[in-house]
Design an enzyme around this catalytic site. Structure first.
Site, PDB file in Angstrom:
ATOM      1  N   GLN A 133      30.845 -39.180  13.616  1.00 52.46           N
ATOM      2  CA  GLN A 133      31.573 -40.275  13.256  1.00 52.46           C
ATOM      3  C   GLN A 133      32.619 -40.535  14.593  1.00 52.46           C
ATOM      4  OE1 GLN A 133      35.614 -39.449  11.165  1.00 52.46           O
ATOM      5  NE2 GLN A 133      34.775 -41.271   9.921  1.00 52.46           N
TER       6      GLN A 133
ATOM      7  N   TYR B 133      42.950 -46.617  11.196  1.00 56.84           N
ATOM      8  CA  TYR B 133      42.334 -46.338  12.604  1.00 56.84           C
ATOM      9  C   TYR B 133      42.150 -47.825  13.216  1.00 56.84           C
ATOM     10  CZ  TYR B 133      41.964 -41.321  11.964  1.00 56.84           C
ATOM     11  OH  TYR B 133      41.950 -40.074  11.895  1.00 56.84           O
TER      12      TYR B 133
ATOM     13  N   ARG C  57      35.893 -32.627   0.267  1.00 54.89           N
ATOM     14  CA  ARG C  57      36.587 -31.226  -0.049  1.00 54.89           C
ATOM     15  C   ARG C  57      35.698 -30.245  -1.171  1.00 54.89           C
ATOM     16  NH1 ARG C  57      41.360 -34.550  -2.584  1.00 54.89           N
ATOM     17  NH2 ARG C  57      39.486 -35.849  -2.967  1.00 54.89           N
TER      18      ARG C  57
HETATM   19  C1  LIG Z   1      40.562 -31.847   5.542  1.00 56.68           C
HETATM   20  C2  LIG Z   1      39.886 -32.994   5.675  1.00 56.68           C
HETATM   21  C3  LIG Z   1      40.004 -33.621   6.719  1.00 56.68           C
HETATM   22  C4  LIG Z   1      39.410 -35.163   6.876  1.00 56.68           C
HETATM   23  N1  LIG Z   1      39.123 -35.580   8.168  1.00 56.68           N
HETATM   24  C5  LIG Z   1      38.459 -37.010   8.180  1.00 56.68           C
HETATM   25  C6  LIG Z   1      38.093 -37.581   9.059  1.00 56.68           C
HETATM   26  O1  LIG Z   1      38.183 -36.896  10.249  1.00 56.68           O
HETATM   27  N2  LIG Z   1      37.492 -38.633   9.172  1.00 56.68           N
HETATM   28  C7  LIG Z   1      37.242 -39.286   7.879  1.00 56.68           C
HETATM   29  O2  LIG Z   1      36.731 -40.510   7.955  1.00 56.68           O
HETATM   30  N3  LIG Z   1      37.745 -38.935   6.795  1.00 56.68           N
HETATM   31  C8  LIG Z   1      38.284 -37.594   6.722  1.00 56.68           C
HETATM   32  N4  LIG Z   1      38.710 -37.046   5.678  1.00 56.68           N
HETATM   33  C9  LIG Z   1      38.443 -37.746   4.434  1.00 56.68           C
HETATM   34  C10 LIG Z   1      37.110 -37.395   3.623  1.00 56.68           C
HETATM   35  O3  LIG Z   1      35.962 -37.918   4.630  1.00 56.68           O
HETATM   36  C11 LIG Z   1      36.862 -38.219   2.398  1.00 56.68           C
HETATM   37  O4  LIG Z   1      36.945 -39.310   2.773  1.00 56.68           O
HETATM   38  C12 LIG Z   1      37.846 -37.852   1.342  1.00 56.68           C
HETATM   39  O5  LIG Z   1      38.320 -36.471   1.439  1.00 56.68           O
HETATM   40  C13 LIG Z   1      37.425 -37.918  -0.139  1.00 56.68           C
HETATM   41  O6  LIG Z   1      36.269 -37.394  -0.330  1.00 56.68           O
HETATM   42  P1  LIG Z   1      36.304 -35.883  -1.240  1.00 56.68           P
HETATM   43  O7  LIG Z   1      36.894 -36.569  -2.611  1.00 56.68           O
HETATM   44  O8  LIG Z   1      34.865 -35.645  -1.273  1.00 56.68           O
HETATM   45  O9  LIG Z   1      37.034 -35.018  -0.729  1.00 56.68           O
HETATM   46  C14 LIG Z   1      39.228 -35.798   5.682  1.00 56.68           C
HETATM   47  C15 LIG Z   1      39.235 -35.074   4.532  1.00 56.68           C
HETATM   48  C16 LIG Z   1      39.898 -33.784   4.247  1.00 56.68           C
HETATM   49  C17 LIG Z   1      40.159 -33.060   3.034  1.00 56.68           C
END
Ligand SMILES: Cc1cc2nc3c(=O)[nH]c(=O)nc-3n(C[C@H](O)[C@H](O)[C@H](O)COP(=O)(O)O)c2cc1C
Length: 391
Positions: free
Chosen positions: A99, A169, A345
């Site tokens: 990314q 961002y 997650r």
């Molecule tokens: C601990 C953590 C760190 C994350 N860091 C990023 C990141 O660096 N860049 C990004 O685009 N999204 C980041 N996200 C968002 C996830 O990529 C995703 O968009 C969001 O958690 C929803 O997906 P999920 O329901 O499967 O968790 C992060 C999410 C979590 C939980």
């Protein structure tokens, strides 16, 4: 015919062994801005767990574009480590994406010891410093830096780059009429606000197009009154499609600057988040925390209703993200025409979840979306419910 989520699939010029992508979760494992064994191990877990591709979160394209100074920024020194990481992930049969992006107003100027840049001058809630308005020269430099970062990922053997166009961002802050108050060719009309996104995608396509897959992680909406919303986002997605500059879009929502929990939904971990900061900031976060970290009810596939509208409007391959934890939801995504699903997650909780789902399609994720993984990004991202670093 509906695609099989566990069958192989093409993503631009690369073939993935299946249609499940580990979404970017910033790892907090790069203390000197370089790849560590811990970071490699972090990505080996979902690779061994059977994902088609894992995503190395947030590799900044320039030093002031890091959210803090402990992050990778794409410079020649990172290449050997990235190559080691890519080789290790490939040996497990998975592909790997980087990314790349610029944090813009989400960058922490105090930690970076560099001023943050945004579309317009405003106060940064991180460190109470001013965010400077990026000049046209800055934007050209940042655009070229994205192309260079993509070449670095290619040279390291990565299969894809994911352009960060979400979460307010830099690019996403330019898209937002609330944050972008410029009067030049990068502000005002949607055409102008989208110029940076389109320029970056074209520059990256020019640098590495056809050699690795190019994904854009695009906000469908910011979750902020007066911010970027579906109608504008669908138009930007159409322009990206017409340009042929990206191979797929991953659809996200929310603002790390103004409304972070909108990204995730579920519980707001205010106490755990505040505990990461020194005392004065900790108290302020505890007091203001439940307003800043406003909680939203969690629901399986919580972005699907919005993402459907993109599916209806576009031909581009789309990656459905947000609250995907079950085979049934993956099948629904495939039936609705999404090419891939991305999971964050649920795979932090259980990197081997896909193996369990393959042997039992009724299997349920152990993730309870408490979001306590979120504040762990400062000290090695992990699920607080999982046995440390062993799942
Ligand atoms: C601990 C953590 C760190 C994350 N860091 C990023 C990141 O660096 N860049 C990004 O685009 N999204 C980041 N996200 C968002 C996830 O990529 C995703 O968009 C969001 O958690 C929803 O997906 P999920 O329901 O499967 O968790 C992060 C999410 C979590 C939980």
């Amino acid at each position: 015919m509906t695609a099989d989520v566990f069958g192989p699939a093409r993503l631009g010029p690369v073939e993935l062994r299946n249609r499940v992508i580990k979404a970017a979760t910033f790892e907090g494992m790069t203390p000197h801005g370089l790849v560590t064994d811990e970071l490699i191990e972090f990505h080996l877990r979902p690779a061994r767990g059977g994902v088609g591709m894992t995503t190395v979160a947030y590799c900044a394209t320039s030093p002031e574009g890091r959210t803090d100074r402990h992050q990778i920024w794409m410079r020649p020194e990172v290449l050997p480590g990235l190559r080691r990481l890519a080789d290790a992930v490939h040996a497990e049969g998975a592909a790997v994406s980087a990314q790349i992006g610029h944090a813009g107003p989400v960058a922490n100027p105090v930690s970076n010891r560099l001023p943050a840049l945004g579309p317009s001058r405003r106060l940064s809630p991180l460190g109470m410093r001013m965010i400077n308005a990026a000049s046209a020269g800055d934007l050209d430099r940042i655009t070229q830096a994205h192309a260079r970062a993509a070449r670095t990922a290619r040279d390291a053997g990565f299969d894809a780059v994911e352009l960060h166009f979400g979460h307010n961002y830099l690019v996403s802050s330019f898209l937002s009429a609330k944050l972008n108050r410029r009067g030049d060719r990068f502000g005002g009309s949607l055409t102008n606000r989208a110029r940076l996104a389109l320029d970056i995608a074209r520059a990256v396509r020019g640098a590495v197009g056809g050699q690795l897959a190019i994904i854009a992680k695009l906000n469908m909406d910011d979750g902020v009154p007066g911010g970027f919303w579906l109608d504008e986002s669908i138009q930007v997605a159409r322009w990206l499609e017409a340009d042929g500059s990206v191979d797929a879009l991953e659809l996200t929502a929310g603002s790390s600057l103004l409304n972070p929990m909108y990204l995730f939904t579920g519980d707001a971990p205010v106490r755990e988040f505040a505990a990461q900061f020194p005392r004065p900031a900790r108290l302020a976060i505890q007091l203001a925390g439940s307003r800043f970290l406003r909680a939203y009810p969690y629901q399986e596939a919580y972005l699907l209703d919005r993402a459907r509208q993109f599916r209806a409007a576009l031909n581009l391959p789309l990656i459905l993200l947000g609250g995907i934890t079950r085979k049934q939801t993956m099948d629904l995504a495939m039936a609705e025409g999404f090419a891939f699903v991305a999971m964050a997650r649920a795979l932090l909780r259980e990197p081997g979840l896909l193996h369990r789902i393959r042997s039992d399609p009724e299997a349920r994720s152990l993730c309870i979306h408490c979001n306590k993984c979120m504040p762990t990004i400062y000290r090695g991202t992990h699920c607080v419910l999982a046995s440390p670093r062993t799942t």
